[in-house]
Structure formats: C-alpha cells, structure tokens
Design a protein around this motif. Structure first.
Motif, PDB file in Angstrom:
ATOM      1  N   LEU A 710       3.384  18.907 -28.566  1.00 19.56           N
ATOM      2  CA  LEU A 710       2.018  17.927 -28.967  1.00 19.56           C
ATOM      3  C   LEU A 710       1.503  18.121 -27.939  1.00 19.56           C
ATOM      4  O   LEU A 710      -0.010  18.216 -27.927  1.00 19.56           O
ATOM      5  CB  LEU A 710       2.750  16.047 -29.405  1.00 19.56           C
ATOM      6  N   MET A 711       1.143  18.348 -26.491  1.00 19.83           N
ATOM      7  CA  MET A 711       0.344  18.499 -25.240  1.00 19.83           C
ATOM      8  C   MET A 711       0.574  19.592 -25.569  1.00 19.83           C
ATOM      9  O   MET A 711      -1.705  19.878 -25.040  1.00 19.83           O
ATOM     10  CB  MET A 711       0.977  17.526 -24.176  1.00 19.83           C
ATOM     11  N   GLU A 712       0.849  20.516 -25.421  1.00 19.24           N
ATOM     12  CA  GLU A 712       0.696  22.312 -25.848  1.00 19.24           C
ATOM     13  C   GLU A 712      -0.444  22.310 -26.630  1.00 19.24           C
ATOM     14  O   GLU A 712      -1.426  23.377 -27.165  1.00 19.24           O
ATOM     15  CB  GLU A 712       2.247  22.937 -25.879  1.00 19.24           C
ATOM     16  N   MET A 713      -0.188  21.342 -27.858  1.00 18.39           N
ATOM     17  CA  MET A 713      -1.143  22.067 -28.734  1.00 18.39           C
ATOM     18  C   MET A 713      -2.576  21.506 -29.087  1.00 18.39           C
ATOM     19  O   MET A 713      -3.708  21.693 -29.690  1.00 18.39           O
ATOM     20  CB  MET A 713      -0.545  21.149 -30.453  1.00 18.39           C
ATOM     21  N   GLY A 714      -2.679  20.559 -27.480  1.00 23.28           N
ATOM     22  CA  GLY A 714      -4.213  20.093 -27.178  1.00 23.28           C
ATOM     23  C   GLY A 714      -4.700  18.432 -27.532  1.00 23.28           C
ATOM     24  O   GLY A 714      -5.165  18.049 -27.540  1.00 23.28           O
ATOM     25  N   VAL A 715      -2.619  17.902 -28.071  1.00 25.48           N
ATOM     26  CA  VAL A 715      -2.785  16.063 -28.640  1.00 25.48           C
ATOM     27  C   VAL A 715      -2.819  15.813 -26.866  1.00 25.48           C
ATOM     28  O   VAL A 715      -1.954  15.896 -25.993  1.00 25.48           O
ATOM     29  CB  VAL A 715      -1.859  16.060 -29.471  1.00 25.48           C
ATOM     30  N   GLN A 716      -3.477  14.466 -27.858  1.00 23.05           N
ATOM     31  CA  GLN A 716      -4.028  13.744 -26.413  1.00 23.05           C
ATOM     32  C   GLN A 716      -2.690  12.625 -26.348  1.00 23.05           C
ATOM     33  O   GLN A 716      -2.542  11.945 -27.407  1.00 23.05           O
ATOM     34  CB  GLN A 716      -4.780  12.781 -25.838  1.00 23.05           C
ATOM     35  N   ILE A 717      -1.929  11.994 -25.237  1.00 21.98           N
ATOM     36  CA  ILE A 717      -1.205  10.559 -25.378  1.00 21.98           C
ATOM     37  C   ILE A 717      -0.775   9.906 -24.567  1.00 21.98           C
ATOM     38  O   ILE A 717      -1.210  10.086 -23.647  1.00 21.98           O
ATOM     39  CB  ILE A 717       0.763  11.904 -25.113  1.00 21.98           C
ATOM     40  N   THR A 718      -0.910   8.934 -24.938  1.00 26.37           N
ATOM     41  CA  THR A 718      -1.081   7.269 -24.552  1.00 26.37           C
ATOM     42  C   THR A 718       0.440   6.528 -24.173  1.00 26.37           C
ATOM     43  O   THR A 718       1.047   6.864 -25.929  1.00 26.37           O
ATOM     44  CB  THR A 718      -1.963   6.630 -25.066  1.00 26.37           C
ATOM     45  N   LEU A 719       0.748   6.283 -23.439  1.00 32.67           N
ATOM     46  CA  LEU A 719       1.420   5.514 -22.985  1.00 32.67           C
ATOM     47  C   LEU A 719       1.180   3.605 -23.505  1.00 32.67           C
ATOM     48  O   LEU A 719       0.611   3.604 -22.279  1.00 32.67           O
ATOM     49  CB  LEU A 719       2.160   5.614 -21.507  1.00 32.67           C
TER      50      LEU A 719
END
Length: 827
Positions: A710-719
């Motif tokens: 997902l992060m390689e796609m550019g999607v941001q991840i929040t914990l």
C-alpha cells in the motif's frame, strides 16, 4: 369444491380481499422478514410475494406473479405438492413441511414450507399464505455430520462383534455381525421384535432389572435365541448412551458358545477335557484349592510365551497386571463362595514384558463332600476386541482433531453430575476471538494447527476438571472447586490470561482473545442443556461488549442474545437495502489552521432500532466476514466523495478510512484498493488508511506485506488509537507508518494533567524522530488545542472543530470557513 369457489369469486375481488388483510404492521413484517412469504389463490397461482421470496428464488416479482406454485417445484416433488395443495383447499394448516424448490437459475434449494389457508366471510377457502425457510446451509452441515457418522458407522459395521443399540424394549440398531449371528435375512426382521424375544424366558426379569439400574458399564452372560432356533451363549457388555436424542443402551455381544461347550465338556469327561485343552486356541489352566497351577495348556506358550511346564506349581497372580489383581481376586472369590462360574477381563504379562488382554472364565469344581476341589480357568485373548472398543469409544466421545472430549462426552458428564446428590459446579463457555481470520487468510490447515495449540494450552494451564471442544472454535471448561463469585471471577481472569501470549504456528504468531460466558449449577440451569445454553448466552454478552472478556449469566441475557442474533440477521441485508451512510469529521493542519482532510465514519440507520452504535455492529461485521463488502463500500463511497470535493476546488483535502484486521487478511485487499483509487480518479497520496495496534498483531507477516504494498502505491498509513493497544518501539520501527494518531483518552484535559502531558510529549518526540506525523483525536477544548500546538502536534481532530457531519454540510462548512472559525473566536 375449490373449482366452484374459483368460479364464483372474481379474481380481482380475491386480490382486494387479501390486500385488505395486510395492515401496516404486517406489511413491515412482510417486507423485512428473512423468510420467503407469498400468497396464492385456490388454483395455486401466486398473487403476492415479499422481497425475500424474489431474493431466495431468483425470480422478479413480475415474473413470478400469476405463476402456479407447481412451476417452481422440482419434478420429483410435483405430485407431493399437488396433494399438499388439496389439503390446503380442504382447510388444513400445514406447518414445517420439508421440500425443495427450483430457483430461476435451475438450482434446487432445500426449504421448510408452512401453509395457512385464507377463508372468505362464508368460511370457504379462497387461497393461502405460505412461507419458505431456506434450509440449504443446515442441510449442508447435516450432510457433513452425516459423513462423520458414516465413518463411525463403517467401523461398527465391520467389527466382528455383535453391536446392538436398544432401549428398555425395542432394538433401535444392529450391525451386520449381529444380523449374521441371529441368522436374519435383513435388519428389518430384527427391528420387528423386542429385545426380550431374543432372550430365554427365565432371563427376562434379570435383563429388565439390569437395564432399570444401569448407570455405567455392566457385563453379564446371556443366552439368546437366533431366528433359526439355535441357543447362543453371549458375553454382553452394556453401557448407557444417548441415541438420536433419547436415552438408550449400547450392548457389545461376544459369542462364547464354543467356550461354553468346552466348559461343559470339561465337566462331562476328563478325557475329553484333556483333548480339548491340548488343542484349544484358548489358554486353559487348572488350579488346586491353594491356587497353584496343576495344569496349563500349550496355548499359553503361543499367546504369552511361557512354556506350559514352567507354569506348573506357580501362582498366576504374579503375571496379572497390578491394576487388575484386586478385581480378579474379588470376582473369583465370589465364584468360589457361590459355587458358580465367574468371568473377568484383565491383562496378563507376556515373557517380552508386554501385556495381553484376556477374558478369563473361572469355574469351580466341587467334590462329593461339597468341598472345592479345583478351579478351571479358560482365558481367551481379547486384545483385538479391546482395541476395537477403544476406537469406538474414542470416536464416540473424543474430538478427533484436539483429542479433547467432544460435545457428546461433555453433555454425558453434565448429565451424570446433575443426577448426583448435592452437585454444584461451574462451566465456562469459551469462544476464541478472531479465530476466523486465520481460516480466511491462511486456510483450514493452519486453523487446525492453531486449534490444537489452543486446546493444549487450555488443558495444561487452566486448572479445570474437564476441558472439551464443542465445535469450531468453541470450548467449554468445567470445575467443581469454586465456592463463590469471587473465586469464579479469579478463575475467569486466569483463563483470559492464557491468551495474552501469542500462539506460534510454523513461524506465524497469532494474537487471539477469548469471549467467555459463565453459568453455575443449579443456580443458572436445572439440566445440562439449559445450563450450556445459558452459558452460551453469557458468552454472546461478552462478544457483544467488545470481546476478550467474561460475563456471568443473568436471565436478561437470553433476550439480548436474541436481539444480537436479529441484528446479525439484519446486518446481512443492510448494505443491499442502502441502510448505511457516512459522516465526515474534519482534521485541521496545526501549522496553517486549514482543513487538511476528513475521516470517513460509517453509520447504520436501522429500520427498527434507528441509529445502531458502530461499537455494536462493527464487531458483528468482523465476526461474520461482512466487514469485507461493507469496508469496500465505505472505501468506494469516501473516495468518490473526496473526488467531488476536489472538483469543488478543495484539491488539497485527503480522506481517512478505517480498516479492520479482517480486511487486511483479505487476499483481494491490494487489488480492491488499487481499483477504487483508479475508478474514483484520486491520487493515492490523498488516501489515508487507519489501522489499530491490534490489527498489526493479527498476522504480522501478512499485515506487514500488505502495508508495504500500500505504501509503495503511495497510500498513507496511520496507526490509530496509539497508546491503548500492544504496539511497541519495535513495531514502530518495523512498520514505518506515516503517522500516529494519539488516542482521545490521552488528549482529554491534557492541559490539566501532567501525566497525560508527559506521555503525549514523549509520543510526539518519538514520532517526529521517526519522520512520522502526529494526529491528536478527541480535542474538545481550546486549552487542549493550544497545549497541543505548543508541543508541535501536526494535526488535530475532535468536537472543538466539529462533530461528524453529512457530506453536504461538510462542503457547506468548507465554503463558509466554518471549521476554522473556532481559532478566530479565541484569537
């Protein structure tokens, strides 16, 4: 008669009469029930159908109206249905009629049909109301159970011993060996007779007395009559069982006619006796009155390895298994005192130190003076039979996967405890939380391995008297040593602590929890089934309140369990009916006090319960797997809404969507996210996925791989909810998420609470050192906002800015600058 009625009543009038009977309350039930409900006239032509009817059978309402009920029935059920229709026209109410129906796509489904005639004011039948309940899933489960029972049945059918299941009077089942022994041509010949018709008349009273008092295994010798008139001596072992839901008995009969003949021959002729013993495959020994061996047949060497001459003048007591010696002495002493033969089963030691199971029949011989002269013991090797019996008992009462007692075994134990005097005990009904994620993501093989690990940990660590597996991921534990509620609660907490450490299976770590329901006998149930049912209701209470907890049973829980099941049933239809909607809560960039984006929050407008709290239906969706389609709908809707705001000129906005652990374990996750981004025509950088700390631990390897893609796609991840779960510094460095969202429990009154301030400051410093942004949620007051600003918090979210609102109100607030007025108010 139905034809005359049809001729005299106008079809339109019939429809109007039926319509008048459907008041508004019935209409609500008609439209929302999960079962297929329809009406038809006296010709059998369908006049009304509810939505569930069209969904179940695949026909549209237009296609099905005016069709005859017969047209949706498989060929092999048509004659049966014509008879049913005639019974209805005769005014008969038909309930729970099992049948099949044909869907439009040609597939047949199993249904439970009920029919209720509709009569006009003169009492004439003018049609009927019908309801179909889809039983296809139940039939599938029953077929799976049938396969298991079939394997068990095959073992019974192929054993060489006669096995009979019976009640106090009738034979309910007999295996093939029994049919052959009794010289019957088929089993029906035997089922037509009572058990007493096979027993000598002088033994009927004895048999009835044995069954009346039987509570555990009983061994006896009987003479039975075969259908060809022969008398057969049998050694009968009988145990009480539950068969097809009622109390019954299982008897294993071993034909000992040959042995009896041998014993008789021994009494009649010493010469014949010597000949028989020398060539008999049974071990025959003769003891004098002092218990010393004066004769041993050659078969002792064949079976045990001892030379017959070695046994002369020895005591057989020495080769009897230590656990069996007391029993053997008691049985044979009784035989000598009563001057009659006695039989006992025991183990004898071979010369290689292994053990052989034997059935030993001791017959005392009394001389003319009435004194004991000798005892003849005939010993038959029954090791093979014992293995069969052990396999039968294991399959009947043990769970084949975990080796724990199964549901049948546990209920049998409960019945025994309930029947005992002054019994008191507590059962803990345990459902493993999140187990279904493992099966869904890694397959049933890993799931089976995990179940075995759980069973082992429960058995070794819980300190209970009995641990059983009921089905799937459900276990039940029993203890008799808890004296009060305080001790029960202590034991429940200990049981929960067993799940704190991860279960390691083939390099996978699984972090699970448990929902536990507790019931105590006799306070919470007067019999085994009601006690288990009430513990199950308490377990559902734990699941409904967030899982990984326990509840003691209360009578009110049965109603809540029913509401839970209703809610689960309605949840399956909520997405299709458009009952979900999304509200959006803004997030503010602290550096420029501008709206940075919004969090999408799902809501459910239930037709009966109005707004359902997400805390109540989200766990249900995860448990049932519905979170996958629901989550996909939220993602699609939120991204389309973001695109709409971008087109309105707010091009810097991003959208935040919550993802559950179940979604991260879906094999289609990456493909679905990529498709939504493409279809909605937004940049991946404008999509933020929020995950909780517990999600990271569901299946670390799978989740880690998905996050990286997902992060390689550019999607941001929040914990999300940082600080409330299991996350550690190790996880933060391993996962490298884009942002941390500090839980609102740390933000409330932060300006007044030094401890919260210290924790929050440390988290912000840590996150920035790892190049992560920090979002503070639950900000309600200006003082908290000002305090967070001084700590270099990147974004805030909470009621201080705005409650979650509809997309229309959100756009209006963007245009008017409403979200940022709170800062100006205090400047």
């Amino acid at each position: 008669m139905s034809e005359r009625i049809l001729d005299s009543i106008d079809k339109k009038k019939l429809k109007n009469e039926i319509d008048e009977k459907m008041n508004s309350q019935l209409k609500l039930l008609w439209d929302n029930t999960a079962d297929a409900v329809f009406m038809f006239d006296s010709k059998g032509e369908i006049t009304h159908v509810n939505p569930s009817f069209t969904k179940m059978l695949g026909w549209s309402e237009h296609e099905i109206l005016s069709r005859n009920d017969i047209s949706i029935i498989p060929k092999h059920y048509k004659n049966d249905q014509k008879k049913v229709l005639q019974r209805i026209l005769n005014g008969e109410v038909i309930s729970f009629h099992y049948t099949e129906r044909s869907r439009k796509d040609g597939k047949n489904i199993h249904v439970l049909a009920s029919y209720h005639p509709i009569k006009d004011d003169n009492g004439a039948v003018i049609g009927a109301t019908a309801m179909y309940k889809d039983m296809s899933e139940q039939v599938r489960i029953e077929q799976a159970l049938s396969e298991s029972e079939k394997r068990y049945q095959q073992l019974i059918e192929h054993t060489p011993y006669m096995i009979v299941v019976h009640d106090d009077m009738n034979i309910l089942y007999i295996n093939n060996a029994g049919v052959q022994t009794l010289c019957a041509t088929n089993k029906s010949e035997i089922y037509e007779r009572t058990i007493y018709s096979f027993v000598n008349s002088d033994l009927e009273d004895e048999l009835a007395n044995i069954l009346a008092k039987l509570k555990k295994t009983n061994r006896s010798e009987l003479i039975i009559n075969s259908l060809d008139g022969r008398k057969i001596n049998v050694d009968c072992t009988t145990i009480p069982i539950t068969y097809l839901g009622r109390r019954a008995y299982q008897s294993v009969l071993h034909d000992v006619t040959k042995r009896k003949r041998a014993e008789k021959a021994l009494r009649n002729s010493e010469k014949d006796y010597r000949t028989i013993t020398e060539y008999s495959t049974d071990m025959i020994s003769v003891l004098n009155r002092r218990g010393k061996v004066i004769y041993a047949s050659p078969s002792h060497e064949t079976i045990l390895g001892y030379d017959a001459k070695e046994l002369i003048d020895s005591n057989l007591y020495a080769i009897i298994h230590p656990e069996d010696r007391k029993k053997v002495l008691q049985v044979f002493s009784t035989g000598v005192s009563k001057r009659q033969g006695q039989t006992v089963e025991c183990r004898l030691k071979k010369t290689n130190n292994s053990w052989v199971w034997v059935e030993a029949r001791g017959t005392p011989f009394i001389n003319e003076k009435g004194e004991l002269e000798k005892v003849v013991i005939v010993k038959r090797d029954i090791t093979e039979r014992k293995i069969y019996e052990a396999e039968l008992e294991y399959m009947a009462f043990q769970d084949s996967l975990t080796g724990l007692p199964n549901r049948r075994s546990f209920l049998h134990q409960l019945d025994m405890l309930v029947e005992s005097d002054n019994a008191t005990f507590t059962i803990f009904y345990l459902d493993v939380d999140r187990f279904k994620y493992v099966n869904d993501s890694l397959g049933h093989h890993k799931g089976d391995e995990l179940l075995k690990a759980i069973a082992k940990r429960l058995e070794e660590s819980s300190g209970f008297d009995n641990v059983a597996r009921l089905s799937g991921d459900e276990f039940v534990l029993l203890t008799k040593d808890l004296k009060n509620e305080e001790e029960i609660i202590q034991r429940a907490n200990k049981l929960l602590s067993i799940f704190k450490d991860a279960f390691s299976i083939n390099n996978f770590d699984f972090h699970l929890g448990a929902s536990i329901g507790i019931a105590t006998y006799p306070k919470d149930g007067e019999d085994a089934l009601s006690l288990l049912k009430n513990a199950d209701s308490a377990m559902y209470e734990s699941k409904g309140n967030g899982k990984n907890q326990y509840h003691l049973y209360l009578p009110s829980m049965n109603e809540r369990t029913f509401e839970w099941l209703v809610l689960e049933n309605d949840l399956h239809k909520a997405l299709e009916k458009g009952e979900f909607f999304i509200e959006y809560q803004p997030r503010i960039d602290m550096k420029n006090e501008q709206v940075a984006g919004a969090e999408a929050l799902i809501r459910w407008q239930h037709p009966t319960y109005n707004r359902v709290n997400p805390a109540n239906f989200i766990p249900l969706a995860e448990e049932t797997g519905l979170i996958i389609p629901i989550g996909k709908w939220v993602l699609e809707t939120a991204c389309r809404q973001l695109k709409s705001w971008h087109e309105a000129g707010f091009t810097n906005l991003k959208i935040s969507v919550n993802f559950s652990a179940r979604q991260f374990l879906s094999e289609n996750l990456i493909k679905d996210v990529a498709a939504v981004i493409s279809d909605s025509k937004i940049s991946p950088q404008h999509l933020e996925i929020e995950i909780t700390e517990s999600t990271l631990l569901q299946n670390e390897l799978v989740v880690l791989a998905a996050l990286r893609e997902l992060m390689e796609m550019g999607v941001q991840i929040t914990l999300d909810d940082f600080g409330t779960g299991y996350a550690s510094l190790t996880y933060l460095t391993k996962y490298q998420v884009n942002a941390l969202k500090i839980d609102k429990s740390f933000i409330k009154d932060i300006s007044k609470n030094p401890e919260k301030d210290a924790i929050t400051t440390a988290v912000i410093t840590l996150a920035h050192s790892l190049n992560m942004q920090v979002v503070a949620e639950g900000v309600e007051y200006y003082e908290d906002y000002e305090h967070l600003l001084s700590k270099n918090t990147d974004e805030i979210q909470g009621y201080f800015i705005s409650r979650p609102i509809s997309p229309e109100k959100f756009l209006m607030a963007l245009k008017k600058g409403t979200f940022t007025k709170c800062f100006k108010k205090h400047s």
